[in-house]
Design an enzyme around this catalytic site. Structure first.
Site, PDB file in Angstrom:
ATOM      1  N   MET A   1       0.937  -1.218  -0.017  1.00 21.91           N
ATOM      2  CA  MET A   1       0.093   0.174   0.006  1.00 21.91           C
ATOM      3  C   MET A   1       0.964   1.189   0.125  1.00 21.91           C
ATOM      4  O   MET A   1       0.402   2.298   0.494  1.00 21.91           O
ATOM      5  CB  MET A   1      -0.907  -0.046   1.067  1.00 21.91           C
ATOM      6  CG  MET A   1      -1.676  -1.101   1.046  1.00 21.91           C
ATOM      7  SD  MET A   1      -3.477  -0.904   1.786  1.00 21.91           S
ATOM      8  CE  MET A   1      -2.996  -0.189   3.630  1.00 21.91           C
TER       9      MET A   1
ATOM     10  N   HIS B   1       8.960  -3.392   3.607  1.00 17.34           N
ATOM     11  CA  HIS B   1       8.948  -3.713   2.131  1.00 17.34           C
ATOM     12  C   HIS B   1      10.169  -3.886   1.508  1.00 17.34           C
ATOM     13  O   HIS B   1      10.301  -4.821   0.657  1.00 17.34           O
ATOM     14  CB  HIS B   1       8.345  -2.305   1.590  1.00 17.34           C
ATOM     15  CG  HIS B   1       6.727  -2.017   2.229  1.00 17.34           C
ATOM     16  ND1 HIS B   1       6.771  -0.921   2.847  1.00 17.34           N
ATOM     17  CD2 HIS B   1       5.760  -2.596   2.240  1.00 17.34           C
ATOM     18  CE1 HIS B   1       5.580  -0.750   3.294  1.00 17.34           C
ATOM     19  NE2 HIS B   1       4.853  -1.762   2.858  1.00 17.34           N
TER      20      HIS B   1
ATOM     21  N   GLN C   1     -10.362  -2.391   2.277  1.00 13.63           N
ATOM     22  CA  GLN C   1     -10.050  -2.963   3.299  1.00 13.63           C
ATOM     23  C   GLN C   1      -9.999  -2.153   4.696  1.00 13.63           C
ATOM     24  O   GLN C   1      -9.669  -2.415   5.844  1.00 13.63           O
ATOM     25  CB  GLN C   1      -8.431  -3.743   3.366  1.00 13.63           C
ATOM     26  CG  GLN C   1      -7.489  -2.857   3.261  1.00 13.63           C
ATOM     27  CD  GLN C   1      -6.087  -3.343   2.577  1.00 13.63           C
ATOM     28  OE1 GLN C   1      -6.082  -3.965   1.506  1.00 13.63           O
ATOM     29  NE2 GLN C   1      -5.298  -3.752   3.529  1.00 13.63           N
TER      30      GLN C   1
ATOM     31  N   GLY D   1       4.768 -10.284   4.395  1.00 10.58           N
ATOM     32  CA  GLY D   1       5.556 -10.336   5.644  1.00 10.58           C
ATOM     33  C   GLY D   1       4.864 -10.656   6.652  1.00 10.58           C
ATOM     34  O   GLY D   1       3.626 -11.074   6.743  1.00 10.58           O
TER      35      GLY D   1
ATOM     36  N   LYS E   1       4.641  -9.879   9.507  1.00 10.75           N
ATOM     37  CA  LYS E   1       4.361  -8.909  10.391  1.00 10.75           C
ATOM     38  C   LYS E   1       2.658  -8.891  10.374  1.00 10.75           C
ATOM     39  O   LYS E   1       1.966  -8.785  11.144  1.00 10.75           O
ATOM     40  CB  LYS E   1       4.752  -7.546   9.902  1.00 10.75           C
ATOM     41  CG  LYS E   1       4.373  -6.324  11.099  1.00 10.75           C
ATOM     42  CD  LYS E   1       4.279  -5.129  10.589  1.00 10.75           C
ATOM     43  CE  LYS E   1       3.060  -4.242  11.151  1.00 10.75           C
ATOM     44  NZ  LYS E   1       2.285  -3.746  10.252  1.00 10.75           N
TER      45      LYS E   1
ATOM     46  N   GLN F   1      -3.063 -12.051   7.788  1.00 11.20           N
ATOM     47  CA  GLN F   1      -3.044 -11.937   6.383  1.00 11.20           C
ATOM     48  C   GLN F   1      -2.265 -12.883   5.483  1.00 11.20           C
ATOM     49  O   GLN F   1      -2.889 -13.221   4.689  1.00 11.20           O
ATOM     50  CB  GLN F   1      -2.631 -10.505   6.090  1.00 11.20           C
ATOM     51  CG  GLN F   1      -2.371 -10.268   4.691  1.00 11.20           C
ATOM     52  CD  GLN F   1      -1.985  -8.636   4.509  1.00 11.20           C
ATOM     53  OE1 GLN F   1      -2.800  -7.571   4.588  1.00 11.20           O
ATOM     54  NE2 GLN F   1      -0.719  -8.421   4.224  1.00 11.20           N
TER      55      GLN F   1
ATOM     56  N   SER G   1       6.388  -0.329  10.167  1.00 10.33           N
ATOM     57  CA  SER G   1       4.858  -0.078   9.412  1.00 10.33           C
ATOM     58  C   SER G   1       4.903   1.111   9.045  1.00 10.33           C
ATOM     59  O   SER G   1       5.502   2.320   9.569  1.00 10.33           O
ATOM     60  CB  SER G   1       3.976  -0.248  10.576  1.00 10.33           C
ATOM     61  OG  SER G   1       2.656   0.303  10.150  1.00 10.33           O
ATOM     62  N   SER G   2       3.820   1.264   7.954  1.00 14.02           N
ATOM     63  CA  SER G   2       3.953   2.489   7.128  1.00 14.02           C
ATOM     64  C   SER G   2       3.395   3.601   8.177  1.00 14.02           C
ATOM     65  O   SER G   2       3.197   4.889   8.202  1.00 14.02           O
ATOM     66  CB  SER G   2       3.060   2.449   5.889  1.00 14.02           C
ATOM     67  OG  SER G   2       3.563   1.500   4.917  1.00 14.02           O
ATOM     68  N   ARG G   3       2.450   3.194   9.135  1.00 13.25           N
ATOM     69  CA  ARG G   3       1.557   3.777   9.986  1.00 13.25           C
ATOM     70  C   ARG G   3       2.394   4.580  11.134  1.00 13.25           C
ATOM     71  O   ARG G   3       2.048   5.514  11.837  1.00 13.25           O
ATOM     72  CB  ARG G   3       0.338   3.161  10.635  1.00 13.25           C
ATOM     73  CG  ARG G   3      -0.355   2.755   9.553  1.00 13.25           C
ATOM     74  CD  ARG G   3      -1.634   2.070  10.403  1.00 13.25           C
ATOM     75  NE  ARG G   3      -2.873   1.879   9.616  1.00 13.25           N
ATOM     76  CZ  ARG G   3      -3.126   0.911   8.856  1.00 13.25           C
ATOM     77  NH1 ARG G   3      -2.463  -0.201   9.095  1.00 13.25           N
ATOM     78  NH2 ARG G   3      -4.351   0.908   8.048  1.00 13.25           N
TER      79      ARG G   3
HETATM   80  P1  AMP Z   1       1.374  -2.862   3.351  1.00 21.09           P
HETATM   81  O1  AMP Z   1       2.016  -1.922   2.474  1.00 21.09           O
HETATM   82  O2  AMP Z   1       1.441  -2.430   4.998  1.00 21.09           O
HETATM   83  O3  AMP Z   1       0.169  -3.503   3.036  1.00 21.09           O
HETATM   84  O4  AMP Z   1       2.330  -4.066   3.514  1.00 21.09           O
HETATM   85  C1  AMP Z   1       2.672  -4.705   2.301  1.00 21.09           C
HETATM   86  C2  AMP Z   1       3.520  -5.875   2.701  1.00 21.09           C
HETATM   87  O5  AMP Z   1       4.610  -5.757   3.240  1.00 21.09           O
HETATM   88  C3  AMP Z   1       2.781  -7.088   3.451  1.00 21.09           C
HETATM   89  O6  AMP Z   1       3.126  -8.449   3.024  1.00 21.09           O
HETATM   90  C4  AMP Z   1       3.393  -6.857   4.683  1.00 21.09           C
HETATM   91  O7  AMP Z   1       3.170  -7.979   5.605  1.00 21.09           O
HETATM   92  C5  AMP Z   1       4.688  -6.527   4.563  1.00 21.09           C
HETATM   93  N1  AMP Z   1       5.278  -5.838   5.726  1.00 21.09           N
HETATM   94  C6  AMP Z   1       4.887  -4.552   6.304  1.00 21.09           C
HETATM   95  N2  AMP Z   1       5.486  -4.369   7.144  1.00 21.09           N
HETATM   96  C7  AMP Z   1       6.676  -5.068   7.330  1.00 21.09           C
HETATM   97  C8  AMP Z   1       7.612  -5.626   8.158  1.00 21.09           C
HETATM   98  N3  AMP Z   1       8.045  -4.710   9.305  1.00 21.09           N
HETATM   99  N4  AMP Z   1       8.630  -6.502   7.851  1.00 21.09           N
HETATM  100  C9  AMP Z   1       8.343  -7.238   6.922  1.00 21.09           C
HETATM  101  N5  AMP Z   1       7.236  -7.168   6.104  1.00 21.09           N
HETATM  102  C10 AMP Z   1       6.355  -6.229   6.222  1.00 21.09           C
END
Ligand code: AMP
Length: 304
Positions: free
Chosen positions: A30, A37, A61, A147, A149, A153, A185-187
């Site tokens: 996202m 990522h 979502q 991930g 994390k 999911q 985390s992006s957040r």
């Molecule tokens: P998102 O952009 O948050 O939807 O995450 C995209 C992908 O990156 C998903 O498969 C997440 O599980 C993975 N991801 C997010 N944060 C981490 C992290 N800290 N370590 C490993 N993978 C991550």
């Protein structure tokens, strides 16, 4: 690196390569990309011939009142990261291209979505399952990286790939953390200085649970209490759930006899943090407690 916005153009690119026998690796995101990522993108670069990264903040979502409008966006930086990591395509579909007028179909994985994140965020996993299925249909990858994390999911994606015969191999990579243990985390960029200072306590709480298990505690509620005691020390943190579960089903455990996944979700200010740890109970061997090797591990879905 190509930037592709139209699903039809993306599908055509992939079809062309598939016909030539080129393997396609895919990392759906996202955006607001960080080192978590990046680790998926690097693994995908090594694991496939052609690499597609998608950046799409999927509105379906997010529930009403959740943080869709406040979700961090940094497309120029995301593209630069993808370019540096030698992605072949950054796929950036628009909302209307993904969900045009008249769009109807949804994908649900009801058992996996019932608990934890699914219980706190009732629409979340249907949105995730639907967008992942659509993205797989457009990008047609051979492999896709996720991930740990987002443990629940990753389980959900494995299940839907199996149930719908999508023919994509799912690879799950370990959680990448900040030096103090906070899962990236992006957040996290939305945390204030005070909130950031206490955010790593979620990981501390999971570690506390892990230590309890390693010390030989097999009663899951005692382990849960050990985790909760850490969060309760900090008034800025509110618990959504802290749970000791079967890593294959996500059902809560009463006794920990082999492996467990410790799942945690807390709120700090307006930000929700989630994290998890997979732990192995120590084994008794010749009267001695011997700790099992605890590699980061995510199982395939449980057989029915
Ligand atoms: P998102 O952009 O948050 O939807 O995450 C995209 C992908 O990156 C998903 O498969 C997440 O599980 C993975 N991801 C997010 N944060 C981490 C992290 N800290 N370590 C490993 N993978 C991550």
């Amino acid at each position: 690196m190509r930037i592709i916005r139209s699903p039809a153009a993306m599908a055509a690119w992939s079809e062309g390569l598939r016909r030539e026998g080129v393997t396609i690796g895919f990392v759906p995101t996202m955006g607001a990309l960080h080192d978590g990522h990046r680790s998926l993108i690097r693994a995908a670069r090594l694991g496939s011939d052609a690499l597609v990264v998608s950046v799409f903040v999927n509105p379906t979502q997010f529930g009403p009142g959740e943080d869709l409008t406040r979700y961090p966006r940094s497309l120029a930086r995301d593209r630069a990261l993808c370019r540096r990591e030698r992605a072949d395509v950054c796929f950036e579909p628009t909302e209307t291209a993904m969900y045009p007028k008249g769009y109807q179909t949804v994908v649900t994985v009801p058992e996996i979505a019932r608990r934890w994140e699914g219980a706190v965020r009732p629409h979340h996993f249907q949105g995730v399952a639907t967008v992942v299925t659509k993205l797989f249909g457009i990008v047609r990858p051979h492999f896709a990286w996720f991930g740990q994390k987002d443990y629940q999911q990753a389980m959900l994606v494995r299940q839907l790939v199996k149930d719908l015969n999508l023919g994509v191999k799912i690879i799950v990579r370990p959680t990448v953390r900040e030096p103090d243990g906070l899962a990236m985390s992006s957040r996290n960029v939305r945390l204030s200085v005070e909130e950031r200072a206490v955010a790593a306590m979620l990981y501390t709480s999971l570690q506390e649970g892990r230590e309890a298990i390693r010390r030989g505690i097999t009663n899951a509620s005692a382990v849960q209490k050990a985790m909760a005691s850490v969060i309760e020390q900090e008034p800025l943190l509110t618990t959504d759930y802290l749970a000791v579960c079967d890593p294959r089903t996500l059902e809560p455990l009463t006794r920990i006899t082999s492996k467990a996944v410790l799942l945690g979700a807390v709120r700090v200010g307006s930000v929700r943090l989630i994290d998890n740890l997979v732990v192995s109970a120590p084994r008794k061997r010749r009267g001695k407690m011997v700790e099992r090797i605890s590699a980061t591990w995510l199982p395939s879905p449980a057989p029915r």
